[in-house]
Write a protein that holds these residues in place. Structure first.
Motif, PDB file in Angstrom:
ATOM      1  N   VAL A  21      -9.842   8.034 -10.285  1.00 53.77           N
ATOM      2  CA  VAL A  21      -9.428   7.523 -11.588  1.00 53.77           C
ATOM      3  C   VAL A  21      -9.277   6.008 -11.543  1.00 53.77           C
ATOM      4  N   ASP A  22      -8.723   5.506 -10.455  1.00 57.88           N
ATOM      5  CA  ASP A  22      -8.509   4.071 -10.293  1.00 57.88           C
ATOM      6  C   ASP A  22      -8.792   3.714  -8.843  1.00 57.88           C
ATOM      7  N   GLY A  23      -9.853   2.978  -8.609  1.00 53.54           N
ATOM      8  CA  GLY A  23     -10.265   2.620  -7.258  1.00 53.54           C
ATOM      9  C   GLY A  23      -9.286   1.732  -6.521  1.00 53.54           C
ATOM     10  N   SER A  24      -8.332   1.148  -7.228  1.00 48.63           N
ATOM     11  CA  SER A  24      -7.354   0.291  -6.557  1.00 48.63           C
ATOM     12  C   SER A  24      -6.152   1.066  -6.025  1.00 48.63           C
ATOM     13  N   LEU A  25      -6.087   2.373  -6.281  1.00 46.11           N
ATOM     14  CA  LEU A  25      -4.986   3.178  -5.761  1.00 46.11           C
ATOM     15  C   LEU A  25      -5.134   3.360  -4.253  1.00 46.11           C
ATOM     16  N   VAL A  26      -4.025   3.410  -3.565  1.00 47.71           N
ATOM     17  CA  VAL A  26      -4.037   3.610  -2.118  1.00 47.71           C
ATOM     18  C   VAL A  26      -4.287   5.083  -1.826  1.00 47.71           C
ATOM     19  N   VAL A  27      -5.306   5.336  -1.030  1.00 52.10           N
ATOM     20  CA  VAL A  27      -5.639   6.695  -0.626  1.00 52.10           C
ATOM     21  C   VAL A  27      -5.690   6.687   0.894  1.00 52.10           C
ATOM     22  N   PRO A  28      -5.060   7.563   1.629  1.00 55.86           N
ATOM     23  CA  PRO A  28      -4.296   8.708   1.138  1.00 55.86           C
ATOM     24  C   PRO A  28      -2.947   8.279   0.594  1.00 55.86           C
ATOM     25  N   TRP A  29      -2.381   9.114  -0.248  1.00 57.03           N
ATOM     26  CA  TRP A  29      -1.120   8.849  -0.900  1.00 57.03           C
ATOM     27  C   TRP A  29      -0.020   9.675  -0.238  1.00 57.03           C
ATOM     28  N   THR A  30       1.202   9.402  -0.601  1.00 56.30           N
ATOM     29  CA  THR A  30       2.345  10.130  -0.057  1.00 56.30           C
ATOM     30  C   THR A  30       3.179  10.688  -1.201  1.00 56.30           C
ATOM     31  N   ALA A  31       3.538  11.950  -1.095  1.00 55.21           N
ATOM     32  CA  ALA A  31       4.425  12.578  -2.081  1.00 55.21           C
ATOM     33  C   ALA A  31       5.806  12.723  -1.468  1.00 55.21           C
ATOM     34  N   HIS A  32       6.810  12.388  -2.246  1.00 55.99           N
ATOM     35  CA  HIS A  32       8.194  12.562  -1.823  1.00 55.99           C
ATOM     36  C   HIS A  32       8.841  13.556  -2.780  1.00 55.99           C
ATOM     37  N   VAL A  33       9.164  14.730  -2.287  1.00 59.86           N
ATOM     38  CA  VAL A  33       9.797  15.751  -3.109  1.00 59.86           C
ATOM     39  C   VAL A  33      11.301  15.624  -2.918  1.00 59.86           C
ATOM     40  N   MET A  34      11.999  15.469  -4.022  1.00 60.50           N
ATOM     41  CA  MET A  34      13.448  15.275  -3.982  1.00 60.50           C
ATOM     42  C   MET A  34      14.141  16.340  -4.819  1.00 60.50           C
ATOM     43  N   ALA A  35      15.399  16.545  -4.544  1.00 55.23           N
ATOM     44  CA  ALA A  35      16.184  17.522  -5.296  1.00 55.23           C
ATOM     45  C   ALA A  35      17.011  16.811  -6.361  1.00 55.23           C
ATOM     46  N   MET A  36      17.085  17.395  -7.547  1.00 56.31           N
ATOM     47  CA  MET A  36      17.911  16.865  -8.615  1.00 56.31           C
ATOM     48  C   MET A  36      19.368  17.147  -8.265  1.00 56.31           C
TER      49      MET A  36
END
Length: 51
Positions: free
Chosen positions: A30-45
């Protein structure tokens, strides 16, 4: 880029993360300037949003 999303449960999040449109973003299509690979941080509400 930072995405902040709230999901009702882990199953709904897993369905979202396995959709083709989601993969277009994480592969940098979608956007070539995005950093790949990316990191997901799953947090608890820790509190409920006020109405």
């Amino acid at each position: 880029m930072f995405f902040y999303e709230n999901w009702t449960d882990q199953e709904v999040l897993a369905k979202h993360m396995n959709k083709p449109n989601f993969y277009r973003y994480v592969r940098g299509e979608v956007d070539g300037s995005l950093v790949v690979p990316w990191t997901a941080h799953v947090m608890a509400m820790v509190s409920q949003p006020s109405s």
